[in-house]
Design an enzyme around this catalytic site. Structure first.
Site, mmCIF file in Angstrom:
data_model
loop_
_atom_site.group_PDB
_atom_site.id
_atom_site.type_symbol
_atom_site.label_atom_id
_atom_site.label_comp_id
_atom_site.label_asym_id
_atom_site.label_seq_id
_atom_site.Cartn_x
_atom_site.Cartn_y
_atom_site.Cartn_z
ATOM 1 N N GLU A 1 57.140 42.480 -43.829
ATOM 2 C CA GLU A 1 56.464 42.585 -42.561
ATOM 3 C C GLU A 1 56.022 41.437 -42.032
ATOM 4 O O GLU A 1 54.972 41.083 -41.406
ATOM 5 C CB GLU A 1 55.457 43.602 -42.322
ATOM 6 C CG GLU A 1 56.050 45.013 -42.971
ATOM 7 C CD GLU A 1 55.035 46.335 -42.869
ATOM 8 O OE1 GLU A 1 53.955 45.727 -42.346
ATOM 9 O OE2 GLU A 1 55.567 47.293 -42.950
ATOM 10 N N ASP B 1 60.957 44.574 -44.094
ATOM 11 C CA ASP B 1 60.501 44.750 -42.747
ATOM 12 C C ASP B 1 60.897 45.938 -42.029
ATOM 13 O O ASP B 1 61.862 46.481 -42.307
ATOM 14 C CB ASP B 1 60.945 43.431 -41.975
ATOM 15 C CG ASP B 1 59.611 43.305 -41.045
ATOM 16 O OD1 ASP B 1 58.982 43.914 -40.700
ATOM 17 O OD2 ASP B 1 59.371 41.856 -40.590
ATOM 18 N N GLU C 1 62.651 52.558 -46.789
ATOM 19 C CA GLU C 1 61.521 53.437 -46.526
ATOM 20 C C GLU C 1 61.960 54.391 -45.586
ATOM 21 O O GLU C 1 61.117 54.712 -44.706
ATOM 22 C CB GLU C 1 60.279 52.505 -46.096
ATOM 23 C CG GLU C 1 59.932 51.259 -46.798
ATOM 24 C CD GLU C 1 58.534 50.844 -46.337
ATOM 25 O OE1 GLU C 1 57.787 51.381 -45.606
ATOM 26 O OE2 GLU C 1 58.178 49.380 -46.839
HETATM 27 C C1 GLA Z 1 54.622 49.983 -44.431
HETATM 28 C C2 GLA Z 1 54.786 49.598 -45.777
HETATM 29 C C3 GLA Z 1 54.695 50.713 -46.868
HETATM 30 C C4 GLA Z 1 53.640 51.930 -46.405
HETATM 31 C C5 GLA Z 1 54.059 52.262 -45.042
HETATM 32 C C6 GLA Z 1 53.125 53.263 -44.703
HETATM 33 O O1 GLA Z 1 56.177 50.414 -44.124
HETATM 34 O O2 GLA Z 1 55.781 48.670 -46.327
HETATM 35 O O3 GLA Z 1 54.147 50.292 -48.015
HETATM 36 O O4 GLA Z 1 52.280 51.105 -46.111
HETATM 37 O O5 GLA Z 1 54.276 51.064 -44.485
HETATM 38 O O6 GLA Z 1 53.032 54.011 -45.857
#
Ligand code: GLA
Length: 399
Positions: free
Chosen positions: A195, A242, A309
């Site tokens: 990020e 990201d 994610e």
């Molecule tokens: C971001 C991070 C993850 C996690 C999410 C929320 O995406 O990369 O590690 O903290 O936020 O769970």
């Protein structure tokens, strides 16, 4: 007798098919697990720290996933809470359990502006360990005061003088080499930096965040981090990760355009980068054309791609940032049908680009084991019943 022979032969054929491919090819689509459905395409993952999961949840993890990302326990603040103290306990148990159960592990994350203790950036750290800062940025502050910016919150967390660039880099190098070195050969790859790109701003530049590593060290912190991770485990895949970096891909603007500037620079500087993690915190109205175009653009740089994610909220908004609009408390059934459609279209995109996609990881295990608790974002409900989205994802594998 003849029929007994026939039964034995059929049994052998099934057994051979199962062992040759590591999966049961005699299963119908409806019977397949997630990892079976995508076995020849890309890895299917979940995120969890495993601690506190029930037997049923652990079985669900073993059944459906090839790979696990620790949700929190390898984040800098958790694994390295003070300058002279690492805490590997939960991560060690997780890695051992995964390897014993034939599940691969993805490391998350080495460098990040969030969930990284202030000691990394303070010129002098106290002899005795300081209490950990509040987990959620801003928690415990006056709710009536205007909300400080992330930059401001970070600055307020630093006690005393700021560390020099050299001191901060030395700490980061030690951190990366210790953590990556500990799991060398056991973790297949790492999110090296997470990020780095700010949420709004000039899409003709990298638009990096203006605090944390980017303030204390500068933009070359990413290249150095990639090099150190590679030195510590030359075989590990190394990713930049990201959220919302697909946004603007079709029109070549927004956060996507910034990500292309950043990735081109990292490649030009010789960072040993394997790929890009598109986090995939999406919702019912996410622009899917952007998702597909972003995958194509990253592949055109010679990079691999992972969806790292994934969750699609069935109500309210979603993004990689905390504090999104939560939506309705009761989610109407038609939202879950729409969610299934979105998941299906996403997996059709992933299938079209399976040659460049290494992994698709869901951020959680079920709707209750999810940071988007209450927004029904995953494939299994809180009782682990497969939702319409599960069926849609399995069906997309047949296209
Ligand atoms: C971001 C991070 C993850 C996690 C999410 C929320 O995406 O990369 O590690 O903290 O936020 O769970």
């Amino acid at each position: 007798m003849r029929s007994r022979n026939l039964i034995t032969i059929s049994f052998l054929i099934v057994a051979l098919t199962v062992t040759a491919y590591g999966q049961d090819n005699t299963k119908t689509v409806a019977q397949k697990t997630l990892k079976e459905a995508y076995a020849q395409k890309f890895l299917i993952g979940a995120a969890s720290d495993l601690r506190g999961l029930s037997e049923a949840e652990l079985t669900n993890v073993k059944t459906h996933y090839d790979i696990l990302t620790p949700e929190n326990c390898m984040k800098p603040q958790r694994i390295h809470p003070a300058e002279n103290r690492y805490d590997f306990a939960i991560a060690d148990i997780l890695v051992d359990w995964c390897l014993q159960n034939g599940i691969q592990v993805w490391g998350h994350t080495l460098g990040w502006h969030a969930q990284t203790s202030p000691w990394f950036f303070q010129a002098v750290n106290p002899e005795t360990e300081e209490p950990q800062p509040a987990r959620r940025p801003g928690a415990g502050w006056d709710p009536n005061a205007p909300r400080p910016s992330m930059d401001e919150m970070w600055r307020r967390s630093i006690k005393g003088e700021m560390a020099s660039r050299e001191v901060a880099l030395d700490r980061l190098e030690k951190h990366i080499k210790t953590v990556v070195g500990r799991y060398k050969g056991r973790i297949i790859g790492w999110d090296v930096f997470n990020e780095s790109i700010a949420d709004s701003g000039d899409c003709t530049t990298e638009n990096l965040r203006t605090f944390s590593w980017y303030q204390v060290v500068g933009p070359d912190v990413l290249t150095l981090a990639f090099k150190w991770a590679h030195e510590a485990d030359p075989k590990a895949q190394l990713y930049y990760n990201d959220y919302n970096i697909e946004q603007g891909a079709v029109e070549n603007k927004g956060k996507h355009a910034s990500s292309m500037v950043l990735l081109n620079r990292l490649i030009a500087e010789g960072a040993p980068i394997t790929g890009v993690g598109i986090q995939g915190h999406w919702h019912l109205d996410t622009n899917l054309d952007d998702v597909e175009k972003a995958i194509e653009n990253y592949a055109s740089l010679g990079l691999r791609v992972a969806i790292t994610e994934l969750d699609v909220t069935a109500t309210g908004d979603n993004s990689g940032a905390f504090g999104v609009r939560q939506g309705n408390r009761t989610i109407p059934p038609e939202n879950f049908e729409k969610q299934a459609e979105v998941y299906k279209k996403l997996f059709e995109i992933f299938m079209r680009h399976a040659d460049v996609i290494d992994r698709v990881t869901f951020w959680g295990v079920s709707d209750t084991r999810s940071w988007r608790f209450g927004q029904g974002a995953l494939l299994f409900d809180g009782q682990l019943n497969p939702k319409p989205a599960f069926k849609a994802v399995i069906e997309a594998s047949e296209k």
